[in-house]
Design an enzyme around this catalytic site. Sequence first.
Site, PDB file in Angstrom:
ATOM      1  N   ASN A  69       0.932  -1.156   0.012  1.00  0.00           N
ATOM      2  CA  ASN A  69      -0.018   0.086  -0.067  1.00  0.00           C
ATOM      3  C   ASN A  69       0.934   1.245  -0.162  1.00  0.00           C
ATOM      4  O   ASN A  69       1.892   1.548   0.693  1.00  0.00           O
ATOM      5  CB  ASN A  69      -1.246   0.016   1.017  1.00  0.00           C
ATOM      6  CG  ASN A  69      -0.482  -0.015   2.719  1.00  0.00           C
ATOM      7  OD1 ASN A  69       0.533  -0.664   2.565  1.00  0.00           O
ATOM      8  ND2 ASN A  69      -1.127   0.633   3.520  1.00  0.00           N
ATOM      9  N   GLU A  71       0.488   5.012   0.506  1.00  0.00           N
ATOM     10  CA  GLU A  71      -0.527   6.373   0.866  1.00  0.00           C
ATOM     11  C   GLU A  71      -0.185   7.705   0.395  1.00  0.00           C
ATOM     12  O   GLU A  71       0.986   7.713  -0.046  1.00  0.00           O
ATOM     13  CB  GLU A  71      -0.439   6.284   2.276  1.00  0.00           C
ATOM     14  CG  GLU A  71      -1.395   5.207   2.930  1.00  0.00           C
ATOM     15  CD  GLU A  71      -1.674   4.914   4.453  1.00  0.00           C
ATOM     16  OE1 GLU A  71      -0.717   5.755   5.098  1.00  0.00           O
ATOM     17  OE2 GLU A  71      -2.052   3.945   5.072  1.00  0.00           O
ATOM     18  N   CYS A  80      -4.236   0.642  -2.473  1.00  0.00           N
ATOM     19  CA  CYS A  80      -3.845  -0.630  -1.572  1.00  0.00           C
ATOM     20  C   CYS A  80      -2.888  -1.617  -2.276  1.00  0.00           C
ATOM     21  O   CYS A  80      -2.674  -1.465  -3.344  1.00  0.00           O
ATOM     22  CB  CYS A  80      -5.146  -1.408  -1.730  1.00  0.00           C
ATOM     23  SG  CYS A  80      -6.494  -0.535  -0.808  1.00  0.00           S
ATOM     24  N   GLU A  82      -2.983  -4.745  -2.863  1.00  0.00           N
ATOM     25  CA  GLU A  82      -3.543  -5.630  -4.016  1.00  0.00           C
ATOM     26  C   GLU A  82      -3.787  -5.099  -5.290  1.00  0.00           C
ATOM     27  O   GLU A  82      -3.292  -5.614  -6.243  1.00  0.00           O
ATOM     28  CB  GLU A  82      -4.866  -6.182  -3.491  1.00  0.00           C
ATOM     29  CG  GLU A  82      -5.104  -6.921  -2.319  1.00  0.00           C
ATOM     30  CD  GLU A  82      -5.312  -5.945  -0.941  1.00  0.00           C
ATOM     31  OE1 GLU A  82      -4.656  -4.866  -0.950  1.00  0.00           O
ATOM     32  OE2 GLU A  82      -6.018  -6.433   0.035  1.00  0.00           O
ATOM     33  N   CYS A 119     -10.449  -4.703   0.297  1.00  0.00           N
ATOM     34  CA  CYS A 119     -11.437  -3.788   0.297  1.00  0.00           C
ATOM     35  C   CYS A 119     -12.247  -4.004  -0.914  1.00  0.00           C
ATOM     36  O   CYS A 119     -11.997  -4.700  -1.883  1.00  0.00           O
ATOM     37  CB  CYS A 119     -10.782  -2.147   0.366  1.00  0.00           C
ATOM     38  SG  CYS A 119     -10.322  -1.682  -1.258  1.00  0.00           S
ATOM     39  N   CYS A 122     -10.725  -3.087  -4.428  1.00  0.00           N
ATOM     40  CA  CYS A 122      -9.600  -4.293  -4.698  1.00  0.00           C
ATOM     41  C   CYS A 122     -10.441  -5.455  -5.134  1.00  0.00           C
ATOM     42  O   CYS A 122     -10.167  -6.200  -6.179  1.00  0.00           O
ATOM     43  CB  CYS A 122      -8.775  -4.664  -3.539  1.00  0.00           C
ATOM     44  SG  CYS A 122      -7.494  -3.225  -3.441  1.00  0.00           S
TER      45      CYS A 122
HETATM   46  N1  THU Z   1      -5.188  -1.331   2.497  1.00  0.00           N
HETATM   47  C1  THU Z   1      -4.476  -2.295   1.725  1.00  0.00           C
HETATM   48  O1  THU Z   1      -3.507  -2.030   1.136  1.00  0.00           O
HETATM   49  N2  THU Z   1      -5.169  -3.436   1.517  1.00  0.00           N
HETATM   50  C2  THU Z   1      -6.324  -3.933   2.227  1.00  0.00           C
HETATM   51  O2  THU Z   1      -6.736  -5.078   1.978  1.00  0.00           O
HETATM   52  C3  THU Z   1      -7.049  -3.203   3.236  1.00  0.00           C
HETATM   53  C4  THU Z   1      -6.368  -1.674   3.235  1.00  0.00           C
HETATM   54  C5  THU Z   1      -4.454  -0.303   3.180  1.00  0.00           C
HETATM   55  C6  THU Z   1      -5.226   1.031   2.345  1.00  0.00           C
HETATM   56  C7  THU Z   1      -4.554   2.066   3.634  1.00  0.00           C
HETATM   57  O3  THU Z   1      -3.219   2.689   2.953  1.00  0.00           O
HETATM   58  C8  THU Z   1      -4.295   1.330   4.798  1.00  0.00           C
HETATM   59  O4  THU Z   1      -4.277  -0.094   4.491  1.00  0.00           O
HETATM   60  C9  THU Z   1      -5.355   1.402   5.912  1.00  0.00           C
HETATM   61  O5  THU Z   1      -6.572   1.299   5.456  1.00  0.00           O
END
Ligand code: THU
Length: 167
Positions: A69, A71, A80, A82, A119, A122
């Site tokens: 991930n 940000e 994310c 995935e 999520c 994804c």
């Molecule tokens: N996130 C992911 O990368 N994958 C997931 O399956 C759930 C959430 C990340 C998004 C964000 O950077 C952090 O986790 C918190 O939500």
Amino acid sequence: MLKNVKLKMKEYTIQSIVRVYKWDELAREDQALLQAAKDATSGSYAPYSGFRVGAAVRLGDGTVVIGSNQENMAFPSGLCAERTALFAANAQYPDQPVHTLAIAARNKAGFLSRPVTPCGACRQVISGVEQRYGQPIRILLYGTDGIHVVDGIEALLPLQFCDSCLG
Ligand code: THU
């Protein structure tokens, strides 16, 4: 008012099968992909959530592509793990179908005991990649208490929108 009206409404139940394995019960290549997803959490950029997610995909020819991930100060601009991994794989190896996707996440206390699941956005992308290559993607979700495995996105996204729905 409706007392004497017979309703014709029907209903159906949707079931998902999720298998839960201990690490030692997994095949070597699944262990390796999960290890790649765990390692990929090191590349996560998560200064806002502190939640580091790693993903690793294995392609039809065995190639492994990782993602994590990423940000951004403008929150919706991040991505994310995935989708980072899937889009990187599709961009670099467009002719290779995605066979398996492994996901691992950790917070300040370490890797989660119960796995994180993808999520909604994804799940939609995983569905799209399955349809693009015409085959299901196995999904391995890492938890220290057990690894949850589904045979395709249908288990996590029932009644999904599909290309053929467009007519
Ligand atoms: N996130 C992911 O990368 N994958 C997931 O399956 C759930 C959430 C990340 C998004 C964000 O950077 C952090 O986790 C918190 O939500």
